[in-house]
Design an enzyme around this catalytic site. Structure first.
Site, short mmCIF file in Angstrom:
data_model
loop_
_atom_site.label_atom_id
_atom_site.label_comp_id
_atom_site.label_asym_id
_atom_site.label_seq_id
_atom_site.Cartn_x
_atom_site.Cartn_y
_atom_site.Cartn_z
N ARG A 151 13.70 3.06 -3.99
CA ARG A 151 12.31 3.06 -3.50
C ARG A 151 11.33 2.90 -4.66
O ARG A 151 10.30 3.59 -4.72
CB ARG A 151 11.98 4.34 -2.71
CG ARG A 151 12.86 4.61 -1.54
CD ARG A 151 12.74 3.52 -0.47
NE ARG A 151 13.61 3.88 0.64
CZ ARG A 151 14.88 3.54 0.71
NH1 ARG A 151 15.43 2.78 -0.23
NH2 ARG A 151 15.61 3.91 1.73
N SER A 173 9.75 7.71 6.30
CA SER A 173 10.07 8.84 5.40
C SER A 173 8.90 9.13 4.49
O SER A 173 8.44 8.24 3.78
CB SER A 173 11.27 8.48 4.52
OG SER A 173 12.35 8.13 5.33
N GLU A 180 7.33 9.30 -0.97
CA GLU A 180 7.66 7.88 -0.97
C GLU A 180 6.40 7.08 -0.61
O GLU A 180 6.20 5.95 -1.05
CB GLU A 180 8.77 7.65 0.08
CG GLU A 180 9.23 6.24 0.18
CD GLU A 180 10.31 6.05 1.24
OE1 GLU A 180 11.31 6.81 1.28
OE2 GLU A 180 10.16 5.11 2.04
C1 LIG Z 1 8.43 4.08 11.43
C2 LIG Z 1 8.60 3.66 9.98
C3 LIG Z 1 9.87 3.48 9.46
C4 LIG Z 1 10.05 3.08 8.13
N1 LIG Z 1 11.32 2.89 7.67
C5 LIG Z 1 11.52 2.48 6.39
C6 LIG Z 1 12.85 2.27 5.90
O1 LIG Z 1 13.83 2.43 6.61
N2 LIG Z 1 12.99 1.87 4.61
C7 LIG Z 1 11.93 1.67 3.80
O2 LIG Z 1 12.15 1.29 2.65
N3 LIG Z 1 10.67 1.85 4.24
C8 LIG Z 1 10.44 2.25 5.51
N4 LIG Z 1 9.16 2.46 5.96
C9 LIG Z 1 8.02 2.29 5.05
C10 LIG Z 1 7.36 0.89 5.11
O3 LIG Z 1 7.57 0.28 6.35
C11 LIG Z 1 7.85 -0.04 4.01
O4 LIG Z 1 7.66 0.53 2.75
C12 LIG Z 1 7.15 -1.41 4.05
O5 LIG Z 1 7.73 -2.29 3.13
C13 LIG Z 1 5.66 -1.30 3.79
O6 LIG Z 1 5.07 -2.55 4.12
P1 LIG Z 1 3.53 -2.68 4.42
O7 LIG Z 1 3.23 -4.13 4.50
O8 LIG Z 1 3.17 -1.88 5.61
O9 LIG Z 1 2.92 -2.05 3.11
P2 LIG Z 1 1.52 -1.35 2.97
O10 LIG Z 1 1.60 0.03 3.51
O11 LIG Z 1 0.44 -2.23 3.47
O12 LIG Z 1 1.44 -1.26 1.38
C14 LIG Z 1 2.36 -0.46 0.66
C15 LIG Z 1 2.08 -0.60 -0.83
O13 LIG Z 1 2.30 -1.94 -1.25
C16 LIG Z 1 1.11 -2.52 -1.77
N5 LIG Z 1 1.07 -3.89 -1.30
C17 LIG Z 1 1.18 -4.32 -0.01
N6 LIG Z 1 1.17 -5.68 0.03
C18 LIG Z 1 1.02 -6.10 -1.24
C19 LIG Z 1 0.95 -7.40 -1.85
N7 LIG Z 1 1.03 -8.54 -1.14
N8 LIG Z 1 0.81 -7.46 -3.19
C20 LIG Z 1 0.74 -6.34 -3.94
N9 LIG Z 1 0.80 -5.10 -3.43
C21 LIG Z 1 0.96 -4.98 -2.09
C22 LIG Z 1 -0.03 -1.68 -1.23
O14 LIG Z 1 -1.16 -1.71 -2.08
C23 LIG Z 1 0.62 -0.30 -1.19
O15 LIG Z 1 0.59 0.31 -2.46
C24 LIG Z 1 8.93 2.86 7.30
C25 LIG Z 1 7.63 3.04 7.83
C26 LIG Z 1 7.47 3.43 9.16
C27 LIG Z 1 6.08 3.59 9.72
#
Ligand SMILES: Cc1cc2nc3c(=O)[nH]c(=O)nc-3n(C[C@H](O)[C@H](O)[C@H](O)COP(=O)(O)OP(=O)(O)OC[C@H]3O[C@@H](n4cnc5c(N)ncnc54)[C@H](O)[C@@H]3O)c2cc1C
Length: 338
Positions: free
Chosen positions: A156, A239, A334
Protein backbone atom coordinates in the site's frame (compact mmCIF):
# COMPACT_ATOMS: atom_id res chain seq x y z
CA UNK A 1 -17.48 17.60 -2.33
CA UNK A 2 -19.97 15.23 -0.66
CA UNK A 3 -20.59 13.14 -3.79
CA UNK A 4 -16.91 13.11 -4.73
CA UNK A 5 -15.58 11.19 -1.71
CA UNK A 6 -16.84 7.74 -0.74
CA UNK A 7 -16.85 8.65 2.96
CA UNK A 8 -19.61 11.09 1.95
CA UNK A 9 -18.08 13.86 4.06
CA UNK A 10 -19.75 17.19 3.33
CA UNK A 11 -16.95 19.70 2.72
CA UNK A 12 -16.40 22.51 0.25
CA UNK A 13 -13.47 23.38 -1.95
CA UNK A 14 -12.36 26.87 -2.96
CA UNK A 15 -11.86 25.85 -6.62
CA UNK A 16 -12.87 22.80 -8.61
CA UNK A 17 -11.55 21.74 -12.00
CA UNK A 18 -12.45 18.73 -14.14
CA UNK A 19 -9.80 17.49 -16.57
CA UNK A 20 -11.27 16.00 -19.75
CA UNK A 21 -8.33 16.07 -22.15
CA UNK A 22 -4.54 15.94 -22.03
CA UNK A 23 -4.44 19.38 -23.72
CA UNK A 24 -6.67 20.84 -20.96
CA UNK A 25 -4.33 19.42 -18.38
CA UNK A 26 -1.15 20.80 -19.97
CA UNK A 27 -2.75 24.23 -20.31
CA UNK A 28 -4.04 24.17 -16.74
CA UNK A 29 -0.67 23.13 -15.23
CA UNK A 30 0.81 26.33 -16.70
CA UNK A 31 -1.83 28.70 -15.29
CA UNK A 32 -1.27 31.10 -12.38
CA UNK A 33 -4.36 29.81 -10.51
CA UNK A 34 -2.81 26.35 -10.51
CA UNK A 35 0.65 27.51 -9.47
CA UNK A 36 -0.59 29.84 -6.69
CA UNK A 37 -2.93 27.46 -4.90
CA UNK A 38 -2.55 24.24 -3.01
CA UNK A 39 -4.11 21.44 -5.00
CA UNK A 40 -5.18 17.86 -4.81
CA UNK A 41 -5.75 15.44 -7.66
CA UNK A 42 -8.79 13.28 -7.21
CA UNK A 43 -10.11 10.17 -8.92
CA UNK A 44 -12.98 8.34 -7.24
CA UNK A 45 -12.33 9.87 -3.82
CA UNK A 46 -12.34 6.34 -2.37
CA UNK A 47 -9.07 6.62 -0.47
CA UNK A 48 -9.30 10.12 0.98
CA UNK A 49 -10.77 11.62 4.11
CA UNK A 50 -11.42 15.36 4.08
CA UNK A 51 -11.22 16.75 7.61
CA UNK A 52 -12.08 20.34 6.67
CA UNK A 53 -12.98 22.55 3.71
CA UNK A 54 -10.23 22.48 1.10
CA UNK A 55 -8.60 25.87 0.68
CA UNK A 56 -7.28 25.21 -2.81
CA UNK A 57 -8.11 23.44 -6.09
CA UNK A 58 -9.57 19.98 -6.34
CA UNK A 59 -8.69 18.58 -9.76
CA UNK A 60 -10.89 15.72 -10.88
CA UNK A 61 -9.38 13.32 -13.37
CA UNK A 62 -11.82 12.37 -16.15
CA UNK A 63 -9.31 11.29 -18.80
CA UNK A 64 -10.69 8.19 -20.50
CA UNK A 65 -9.34 5.66 -22.96
CA UNK A 66 -8.11 2.07 -22.98
CA UNK A 67 -5.92 0.59 -25.74
CA UNK A 68 -3.76 -2.42 -26.45
CA UNK A 69 -0.27 -1.10 -27.16
CA UNK A 70 1.72 -4.26 -27.83
CA UNK A 71 1.65 -8.02 -27.72
CA UNK A 72 3.50 -11.23 -28.40
CA UNK A 73 2.42 -14.84 -28.17
CA UNK A 74 2.44 -14.81 -24.34
CA UNK A 75 1.77 -11.27 -23.14
CA UNK A 76 -0.14 -8.16 -23.98
CA UNK A 77 0.43 -4.54 -22.98
CA UNK A 78 -2.74 -2.62 -22.12
CA UNK A 79 -2.67 1.13 -21.49
CA UNK A 80 -5.40 3.02 -19.70
CA UNK A 81 -5.77 6.72 -19.04
CA UNK A 82 -6.07 7.55 -15.36
CA UNK A 83 -9.68 8.77 -15.32
CA UNK A 84 -11.10 5.37 -16.27
CA UNK A 85 -12.83 3.52 -13.44
CA UNK A 86 -10.52 0.75 -12.28
CA UNK A 87 -13.30 -1.85 -12.38
CA UNK A 88 -14.19 -0.89 -15.98
CA UNK A 89 -10.55 -1.47 -16.87
CA UNK A 90 -10.56 -4.87 -15.13
CA UNK A 91 -13.76 -5.73 -17.04
CA UNK A 92 -12.13 -4.78 -20.35
CA UNK A 93 -9.12 -6.97 -19.54
CA UNK A 94 -11.01 -10.06 -18.33
CA UNK A 95 -13.45 -9.84 -21.25
CA UNK A 96 -10.42 -10.15 -23.54
CA UNK A 97 -9.36 -13.24 -21.56
CA UNK A 98 -6.12 -11.71 -20.28
CA UNK A 99 -4.72 -12.74 -16.87
CA UNK A 100 -3.20 -10.68 -14.09
CA UNK A 101 -5.73 -8.31 -12.52
CA UNK A 102 -8.82 -10.49 -12.11
CA UNK A 103 -8.21 -10.74 -8.34
CA UNK A 104 -8.30 -6.93 -8.14
CA UNK A 105 -11.84 -6.69 -9.48
CA UNK A 106 -14.36 -4.32 -7.90
CA UNK A 107 -11.84 -2.10 -6.11
CA UNK A 108 -13.47 1.34 -6.30
CA UNK A 109 -11.79 4.40 -7.75
CA UNK A 110 -9.81 5.42 -10.79
CA UNK A 111 -6.98 3.81 -12.73
CA UNK A 112 -4.77 6.86 -12.07
CA UNK A 113 -4.79 6.32 -8.31
CA UNK A 114 -3.87 2.63 -8.44
CA UNK A 115 -0.08 3.08 -8.39
CA UNK A 116 -0.31 5.61 -5.53
CA UNK A 117 -0.91 2.89 -2.96
CA UNK A 118 -0.15 -0.12 -5.15
CA UNK A 119 -3.68 -1.46 -4.76
CA UNK A 120 -3.96 -5.01 -3.59
CA UNK A 121 -6.55 -7.67 -2.79
CA UNK A 122 -6.99 -11.45 -2.74
CA UNK A 123 -3.28 -12.20 -3.04
CA UNK A 124 -2.58 -9.83 -5.96
CA UNK A 125 -1.15 -6.32 -6.21
CA UNK A 126 -0.83 -3.81 -9.01
CA UNK A 127 2.93 -4.32 -8.91
CA UNK A 128 2.51 -7.88 -10.24
CA UNK A 129 1.51 -6.51 -13.65
CA UNK A 130 2.55 -2.85 -13.79
CA UNK A 131 4.84 -2.05 -16.72
CA UNK A 132 5.00 1.75 -16.58
CA UNK A 133 3.33 4.92 -15.35
CA UNK A 134 3.09 8.11 -17.43
CA UNK A 135 2.88 11.26 -15.33
CA UNK A 136 3.18 15.05 -15.59
CA UNK A 137 5.49 16.83 -13.19
CA UNK A 138 3.29 19.59 -11.80
CA UNK A 139 6.04 22.19 -11.36
CA UNK A 140 7.46 21.94 -14.88
CA UNK A 141 4.56 20.42 -16.85
CA UNK A 142 7.03 17.86 -18.23
CA UNK A 143 5.94 14.33 -18.99
CA UNK A 144 7.92 11.52 -17.43
CA UNK A 145 7.68 7.77 -17.80
CA UNK A 146 8.27 5.82 -14.60
CA UNK A 147 9.35 2.21 -14.87
CA UNK A 148 7.87 -0.17 -12.30
CA UNK A 149 11.12 -0.02 -10.30
CA UNK A 150 11.04 3.80 -10.25
CA UNK A 151 7.54 3.69 -8.75
CA UNK A 152 9.02 1.95 -5.66
CA UNK A 153 5.86 -0.03 -5.06
CA UNK A 154 5.48 -1.63 -1.64
CA UNK A 155 2.66 -2.73 0.60
CA UNK A 156 0.00 0.00 0.00
CA UNK A 157 2.87 2.31 -0.79
CA UNK A 158 4.81 3.95 -3.61
CA UNK A 159 7.18 6.81 -4.34
CA UNK A 160 4.04 8.91 -5.05
CA UNK A 161 3.03 8.65 -1.38
CA UNK A 162 6.54 9.51 -0.21
CA UNK A 163 9.31 11.54 -1.93
CA UNK A 164 7.12 12.49 -4.89
CA UNK A 165 3.90 13.13 -2.96
CA UNK A 166 1.79 15.73 -4.78
CA UNK A 167 4.55 16.28 -7.36
CA UNK A 168 3.09 14.31 -10.28
CA UNK A 169 -0.26 13.97 -11.98
CA UNK A 170 -0.67 10.38 -13.11
CA UNK A 171 -1.83 10.42 -16.70
CA UNK A 172 -1.85 6.72 -17.62
CA UNK A 173 -0.63 3.30 -16.66
CA UNK A 174 0.39 0.34 -18.81
CA UNK A 175 0.06 -3.22 -17.55
CA UNK A 176 1.71 -6.36 -18.86
CA UNK A 177 -0.93 -9.09 -18.82
CA UNK A 178 -0.70 -12.74 -19.65
CA UNK A 179 -2.47 -14.60 -22.44
CA UNK A 180 -1.48 -17.84 -20.73
CA UNK A 181 -3.76 -18.89 -17.86
CA UNK A 182 -2.26 -17.91 -14.50
CA UNK A 183 -5.01 -18.25 -11.91
CA UNK A 184 -3.96 -16.95 -8.48
CA UNK A 185 -6.02 -18.89 -5.97
CA UNK A 186 -3.71 -18.32 -3.02
CA UNK A 187 -6.59 -16.89 -0.98
CA UNK A 188 -8.52 -19.72 0.63
CA UNK A 189 -11.86 -17.93 0.53
CA UNK A 190 -11.55 -17.40 -3.24
CA UNK A 191 -10.55 -20.99 -3.93
CA UNK A 192 -13.40 -22.28 -1.78
CA UNK A 193 -15.90 -20.01 -3.49
CA UNK A 194 -14.81 -21.25 -6.91
CA UNK A 195 -14.95 -24.88 -5.83
CA UNK A 196 -18.42 -24.44 -4.32
CA UNK A 197 -19.73 -22.81 -7.48
CA UNK A 198 -18.40 -25.41 -9.90
CA UNK A 199 -21.70 -25.38 -11.77
CA UNK A 200 -21.22 -21.81 -12.74
CA UNK A 201 -17.59 -22.22 -13.71
CA UNK A 202 -18.19 -25.33 -15.76
CA UNK A 203 -21.71 -24.40 -16.74
CA UNK A 204 -23.10 -23.18 -20.05
CA UNK A 205 -21.30 -19.82 -19.79
CA UNK A 206 -17.92 -21.40 -19.16
CA UNK A 207 -15.27 -21.74 -21.80
CA UNK A 208 -14.34 -25.27 -22.93
CA UNK A 209 -10.77 -24.53 -21.85
CA UNK A 210 -11.81 -24.23 -18.20
CA UNK A 211 -11.40 -21.47 -15.65
CA UNK A 212 -11.33 -18.00 -17.18
CA UNK A 213 -10.18 -14.66 -15.68
CA UNK A 214 -13.80 -13.54 -15.85
CA UNK A 215 -14.82 -16.40 -13.50
CA UNK A 216 -12.30 -15.14 -10.93
CA UNK A 217 -13.25 -11.48 -11.27
CA UNK A 218 -16.94 -12.44 -10.90
CA UNK A 219 -16.13 -14.47 -7.78
CA UNK A 220 -14.06 -11.66 -6.27
CA UNK A 221 -16.85 -9.18 -7.03
CA UNK A 222 -19.41 -11.40 -5.34
CA UNK A 223 -17.27 -11.97 -2.24
CA UNK A 224 -16.42 -8.27 -1.94
CA UNK A 225 -20.06 -7.20 -2.22
CA UNK A 226 -20.89 -9.52 0.63
CA UNK A 227 -18.05 -8.39 2.92
CA UNK A 228 -17.66 -4.65 2.39
CA UNK A 229 -20.18 -1.85 2.82
CA UNK A 230 -21.38 -0.19 -0.39
CA UNK A 231 -20.18 3.44 -0.13
CA UNK A 232 -23.38 4.58 -1.89
CA UNK A 233 -25.29 3.34 1.15
CA UNK A 234 -22.78 3.62 4.02
CA UNK A 235 -19.88 6.06 3.63
CA UNK A 236 -16.44 4.43 3.90
CA UNK A 237 -13.04 4.20 2.22
CA UNK A 238 -12.42 0.46 2.50
CA UNK A 239 -9.66 -0.52 4.92
CA UNK A 240 -8.87 2.48 7.04
CA UNK A 241 -5.65 0.95 8.46
CA UNK A 242 -2.77 -1.04 7.04
CA UNK A 243 -1.78 -4.44 8.40
CA UNK A 244 1.06 -4.15 10.91
CA UNK A 245 4.66 -5.18 10.18
CA UNK A 246 6.49 -7.01 12.98
CA UNK A 247 9.88 -8.65 13.34
CA UNK A 248 10.15 -12.40 13.99
CA UNK A 249 11.25 -11.61 17.54
CA UNK A 250 8.27 -9.27 18.16
CA UNK A 251 5.92 -11.90 16.81
CA UNK A 252 7.37 -14.61 19.07
CA UNK A 253 7.02 -12.36 22.11
CA UNK A 254 3.43 -11.50 21.22
CA UNK A 255 2.57 -15.17 20.63
CA UNK A 256 3.64 -15.95 24.20
CA UNK A 257 0.86 -13.66 25.44
CA UNK A 258 -1.63 -14.11 22.57
CA UNK A 259 -1.13 -17.65 21.23
CA UNK A 260 -4.03 -17.23 18.78
CA UNK A 261 -2.67 -14.09 17.15
CA UNK A 262 -2.79 -14.58 13.36
CA UNK A 263 0.13 -13.54 11.18
CA UNK A 264 1.24 -14.06 7.60
CA UNK A 265 4.36 -13.53 5.56
CA UNK A 266 4.28 -11.52 2.33
CA UNK A 267 7.31 -10.25 0.42
CA UNK A 268 9.54 -11.54 3.26
CA UNK A 269 7.73 -9.31 5.78
CA UNK A 270 5.62 -10.62 8.67
CA UNK A 271 2.27 -8.90 9.02
CA UNK A 272 -0.42 -9.05 11.66
CA UNK A 273 -3.94 -8.38 10.33
CA UNK A 274 -4.96 -4.96 11.67
CA UNK A 275 -8.60 -6.09 11.61
CA UNK A 276 -7.83 -8.79 14.20
CA UNK A 277 -6.06 -6.33 16.50
CA UNK A 278 -9.00 -3.91 16.30
CA UNK A 279 -11.49 -6.70 16.91
CA UNK A 280 -9.57 -7.85 20.02
CA UNK A 281 -9.91 -4.30 21.36
CA UNK A 282 -13.69 -4.75 21.00
CA UNK A 283 -14.21 -2.08 18.36
CA UNK A 284 -15.97 -4.20 15.77
CA UNK A 285 -19.55 -2.98 15.35
CA UNK A 286 -18.92 -0.05 17.71
CA UNK A 287 -21.00 3.04 16.89
CA UNK A 288 -20.64 6.50 18.33
CA UNK A 289 -22.83 9.27 16.94
CA UNK A 290 -22.66 9.12 13.15
CA UNK A 291 -19.42 7.12 12.92
CA UNK A 292 -18.53 3.55 13.62
CA UNK A 293 -16.53 0.40 12.91
CA UNK A 294 -18.26 -1.80 10.34
CA UNK A 295 -19.91 -4.81 11.94
CA UNK A 296 -18.63 -7.32 9.35
CA UNK A 297 -15.05 -5.97 9.03
CA UNK A 298 -13.21 -4.16 11.81
CA UNK A 299 -10.76 -2.53 9.37
CA UNK A 300 -13.49 -0.41 7.84
CA UNK A 301 -14.58 2.84 9.51
CA UNK A 302 -17.97 4.08 8.41
CA UNK A 303 -20.00 7.25 8.19
CA UNK A 304 -23.61 6.40 8.98
CA UNK A 305 -24.61 9.80 7.58
CA UNK A 306 -23.72 13.36 8.48
CA UNK A 307 -20.34 12.60 10.11
CA UNK A 308 -17.49 15.05 9.75
CA UNK A 309 -13.98 14.02 8.78
CA UNK A 310 -12.77 15.09 12.23
CA UNK A 311 -15.22 12.73 13.92
CA UNK A 312 -13.87 9.87 11.82
CA UNK A 313 -10.27 10.82 12.65
CA UNK A 314 -11.20 11.04 16.34
CA UNK A 315 -12.53 7.48 16.25
CA UNK A 316 -9.43 6.33 14.31
CA UNK A 317 -7.17 7.89 16.95
CA UNK A 318 -9.02 6.11 19.77
CA UNK A 319 -8.60 2.81 17.94
CA UNK A 320 -4.89 3.48 17.36
CA UNK A 321 -4.42 4.29 21.08
CA UNK A 322 -6.21 1.17 22.30
CA UNK A 323 -4.27 -1.15 19.95
CA UNK A 324 -1.04 0.51 21.10
CA UNK A 325 -2.00 0.05 24.75
CA UNK A 326 -3.01 -3.60 24.43
CA UNK A 327 -0.41 -4.89 21.96
CA UNK A 328 2.29 -2.19 21.83
CA UNK A 329 1.74 -2.03 18.05
CA UNK A 330 1.29 1.08 15.92
CA UNK A 331 -1.62 1.13 13.47
CA UNK A 332 -1.02 3.32 10.42
CA UNK A 333 -3.83 4.72 8.28
CA UNK A 334 -4.09 3.52 4.70
CA UNK A 335 -6.48 6.36 3.83
CA UNK A 336 -5.04 9.75 2.79
CA UNK A 337 -6.16 12.23 5.44
CA UNK A 338 -6.55 15.75 4.05
C1 LIG B 1 -15.45 -0.21 -0.36
C2 LIG B 1 -13.98 0.03 -0.65
C3 LIG B 1 -13.13 -1.05 -0.81
C4 LIG B 1 -11.77 -0.85 -1.09
N1 LIG B 1 -10.97 -1.95 -1.27
C5 LIG B 1 -9.66 -1.78 -1.55
C6 LIG B 1 -8.81 -2.92 -1.76
O1 LIG B 1 -9.24 -4.06 -1.71
N2 LIG B 1 -7.50 -2.70 -2.04
C7 LIG B 1 -6.99 -1.45 -2.11
O2 LIG B 1 -5.79 -1.34 -2.38
N3 LIG B 1 -7.76 -0.36 -1.93
C8 LIG B 1 -9.07 -0.49 -1.65
N4 LIG B 1 -9.87 0.61 -1.45
C9 LIG B 1 -9.28 1.95 -1.48
C10 LIG B 1 -9.38 2.66 -2.85
O3 LIG B 1 -10.46 2.17 -3.59
C11 LIG B 1 -8.12 2.53 -3.69
O4 LIG B 1 -7.01 3.00 -2.98
C12 LIG B 1 -8.22 3.28 -5.02
O5 LIG B 1 -7.10 3.02 -5.83
C13 LIG B 1 -8.37 4.78 -4.83
O6 LIG B 1 -8.74 5.34 -6.09
P1 LIG B 1 -9.42 6.75 -6.20
O7 LIG B 1 -9.45 7.11 -7.63
O8 LIG B 1 -10.73 6.74 -5.50
O9 LIG B 1 -8.38 7.64 -5.41
P2 LIG B 1 -8.68 8.99 -4.65
O10 LIG B 1 -9.30 8.68 -3.33
O11 LIG B 1 -9.37 9.95 -5.54
O12 LIG B 1 -7.19 9.47 -4.40
C14 LIG B 1 -6.32 8.72 -3.56
C15 LIG B 1 -4.95 9.39 -3.53
O13 LIG B 1 -4.37 9.37 -4.83
C16 LIG B 1 -4.13 10.68 -5.31
N5 LIG B 1 -4.47 10.69 -6.73
C17 LIG B 1 -5.64 10.28 -7.29
N6 LIG B 1 -5.57 10.36 -8.64
C18 LIG B 1 -4.34 10.85 -8.92
C19 LIG B 1 -3.66 11.17 -10.15
N7 LIG B 1 -4.22 10.97 -11.36
N8 LIG B 1 -2.41 11.65 -10.07
C20 LIG B 1 -1.80 11.85 -8.87
N9 LIG B 1 -2.39 11.57 -7.70
C21 LIG B 1 -3.65 11.06 -7.72
C22 LIG B 1 -5.02 11.59 -4.49
O14 LIG B 1 -4.51 12.90 -4.40
C23 LIG B 1 -5.02 10.87 -3.15
O15 LIG B 1 -3.86 11.19 -2.41
C24 LIG B 1 -11.25 0.46 -1.18
C25 LIG B 1 -12.12 1.56 -1.00
C26 LIG B 1 -13.47 1.34 -0.75
C27 LIG B 1 -14.39 2.53 -0.59
Amino acid sequence: MKDLNTFGVDVNTKFFVEINSEEDLIEFLGQEEFKNNQRIFLGGGSNVLFTKDFDGIVILNKLKGIEITGEDSENVLVRSLGGELWHDFVTFVVNHGYWGIENLAFIPGSVGATPIQNIGAYGAELKDTLEQVEAFEVETGEKKIFSKEECELGYRDSVFKNNLKGKYFILAITLKLSKIPKPNLSYKILKEYLEKNKIKINGPKASPVGLQPRDISDAVTFIRQDKLPNPKIIGNAGSFFKNVFVSKEQLNNLLKIYPNMPSFEEDKVIKIPAGWLIEQCKWKGHKVGNVGVYEKQALVLVNYGGATGSEIVELANKIIASVKEKFGLELLPEVNII
